[in-house]
Design an enzyme around this catalytic site. Structure first.
Site, PDB file in Angstrom:
ATOM      1  CD1 TRP A 179      12.210 -13.173 -21.801  1.00  0.00           C
ATOM      2  CD2 TRP A 179      12.798 -15.269 -22.325  1.00  0.00           C
ATOM      3  NE1 TRP A 179      11.722 -14.000 -20.823  1.00  0.00           N
ATOM      4  CE2 TRP A 179      12.065 -15.292 -21.119  1.00  0.00           C
ATOM      5  CE3 TRP A 179      13.263 -16.472 -22.847  1.00  0.00           C
ATOM      6  CZ2 TRP A 179      11.800 -16.476 -20.418  1.00  0.00           C
ATOM      7  CZ3 TRP A 179      12.994 -17.652 -22.161  1.00  0.00           C
ATOM      8  CH2 TRP A 179      12.273 -17.658 -20.952  1.00  0.00           C
ATOM      9  CG  HIS A 204      13.733  -3.119 -29.087  1.00  0.00           C
ATOM     10  ND1 HIS A 204      15.053  -2.787 -28.924  1.00  0.00           N
ATOM     11  CD2 HIS A 204      13.229  -3.290 -27.846  1.00  0.00           C
ATOM     12  CE1 HIS A 204      15.339  -2.773 -27.634  1.00  0.00           C
ATOM     13  NE2 HIS A 204      14.240  -3.072 -26.952  1.00  0.00           N
ATOM     14  CD  GLU A 263      18.259  -4.006 -27.618  1.00  0.00           C
ATOM     15  OE1 GLU A 263      17.746  -5.117 -27.803  1.00  0.00           O
ATOM     16  OE2 GLU A 263      18.406  -3.513 -26.485  1.00  0.00           O
ATOM     17  N   GLY A 299      18.765  -1.295 -20.640  1.00  0.00           N
ATOM     18  CA  GLY A 299      19.879  -2.132 -20.197  1.00  0.00           C
ATOM     19  C   GLY A 299      20.961  -1.388 -19.432  1.00  0.00           C
ATOM     20  N   GLY A 354      15.798  -7.185 -19.373  1.00  0.00           N
ATOM     21  CA  GLY A 354      16.584  -8.017 -18.459  1.00  0.00           C
ATOM     22  C   GLY A 354      15.777  -8.650 -17.333  1.00  0.00           C
TER      23      GLY A 354
HETATM   24  P1  PGA Z   1      15.755  -3.500 -20.197  1.00  0.00           P
HETATM   25  O1  PGA Z   1      15.274  -3.592 -21.725  1.00  0.00           O
HETATM   26  O2  PGA Z   1      14.536  -3.726 -19.338  1.00  0.00           O
HETATM   27  O3  PGA Z   1      16.760  -4.610 -20.070  1.00  0.00           O
HETATM   28  O4  PGA Z   1      16.337  -2.155 -20.001  1.00  0.00           O
HETATM   29  C1  PGA Z   1      14.043  -3.035 -22.112  1.00  0.00           C
HETATM   30  C2  PGA Z   1      13.813  -3.270 -23.580  1.00  0.00           C
HETATM   31  O5  PGA Z   1      14.765  -3.152 -24.374  1.00  0.00           O
HETATM   32  O6  PGA Z   1      12.672  -3.573 -24.003  1.00  0.00           O
END
Ligand code: PGA
Length: 249
Positions: free
Chosen positions: A10, A93, A95, A169, A230
């Site tokens: 999430w 991850h 990010e 994303g 997402g």
């Molecule tokens: P996404 O993200 O499905 O929104 O592309 C995947 C993730 O970062 O785990």
């Protein structure tokens, strides 16, 4: 091989009002034939675990600290996640690697902490667009695999998620051949290090998995499920992805 797995991430989304999504999933998936995990923000973890009660859907954290406790303002330990009801934790991850400067060594230390706490670590790796275009993908993900997984990784305590950064994303997805190539290389890398036991370590694909592309991705060899961002936020998007994985069995 353990059961196939769909994990929802999430990210920094969700408040108490969104717990209804989990209630809907719990009703729809009372007896799933695949493993289902939702990783909400830490603020919702214990409420979500409580609301799922004895149901088969599991919850997980999105990160943990490598230490058990101490003076680390804003951080959460693997033990704390476990205590809040988590069974899994996403680690490394892209990010977090980008926003918090997490290195492979840090991810590995966090994975060791997760294992010690009894959590299954979902360890993420993947190349940038520049690395893909430079033909470095297999070197990059191979290096991340070697350096981010601890020696104690087993099929029970570790899941690996291949997430090309450029697909997260963005709505862009690698070709099925590209996914097959990377997953095949990851499987070979795992076997080389962990022997035949590595056959059971689940390899997830992540990056713009949606209801309309899930079935074809789940048909790719060495894809044992998905890490979904997402499309995990709404049960009406997430459920068809779970259905697609069940149909692939
Ligand atoms: P996404 O993200 O499905 O929104 O592309 C995947 C993730 O970062 O785990």
């Amino acid at each position: 091989m353990g059961r196939k797995l769909v994990a929802g991430n999430w990210k920094m989304n969700g408040t108490n009002a969104d717990l209804k999504e989990i209630e809907a999933l719990g009703i729809a998936w009372a007896a799933p034939r695949v493993d289902i995990v939702i990783c909400p923000p830490a603020t919702l973890l214990s409420r979500m675990a409580f609301s799922l009660g004895g149901q088969p859907i599991r919850v997980g954290g999105q990160d943990c600290h490598a230490k058990e406790s101490g003076a680390h303002t804003g951080d959460i330990s693997a033990e704390m996640l476990k205590d809040a009801g988590a069974r899994y934790v996403i680690l490394g991850h892209s990010e977090r690697r980008a926003d918090h400067g997490e290195s492979d060594a840090m991810v590995r230390a966090k994975a060791e902490a997760a294992h010690k706490a009894g959590l299954t670590a979902i360890i993420c790796l993947g190349e940038s667009l520049a690395q893909r275009e430079a033909g470095e993908t297999l070197d990059v993900v191979g290096g991340q695999l070697a350096a981010s997984l601890p020696d104690g990784a087993t099929a029970a305590n570790t899941v690996v998620a291949y997430e090309p950064i450029w697909a997260i994303g963005t709505g862009k997805v690698p070709s099925l051949e590209q996914i097959a190539e990377v997953h095949g290389a990851l499987r070979a890398g795992l076997k080389e290090r962990f022997g035949e036991d590595a056959e059971g370590i689940r390899l997830l694909y992540g990056g713009s998995v949606k209801p309309d592309n899930a079935a074809e991705i789940f048909g790719v060899e060495n894809v044992d499920g998905a890490l979904v961002g997402g499309a995990s936020l709404k049960s009406t998007d997430f459920s068809p992805i779970i259905s697609a994985l069940e149909s692939s069995l």
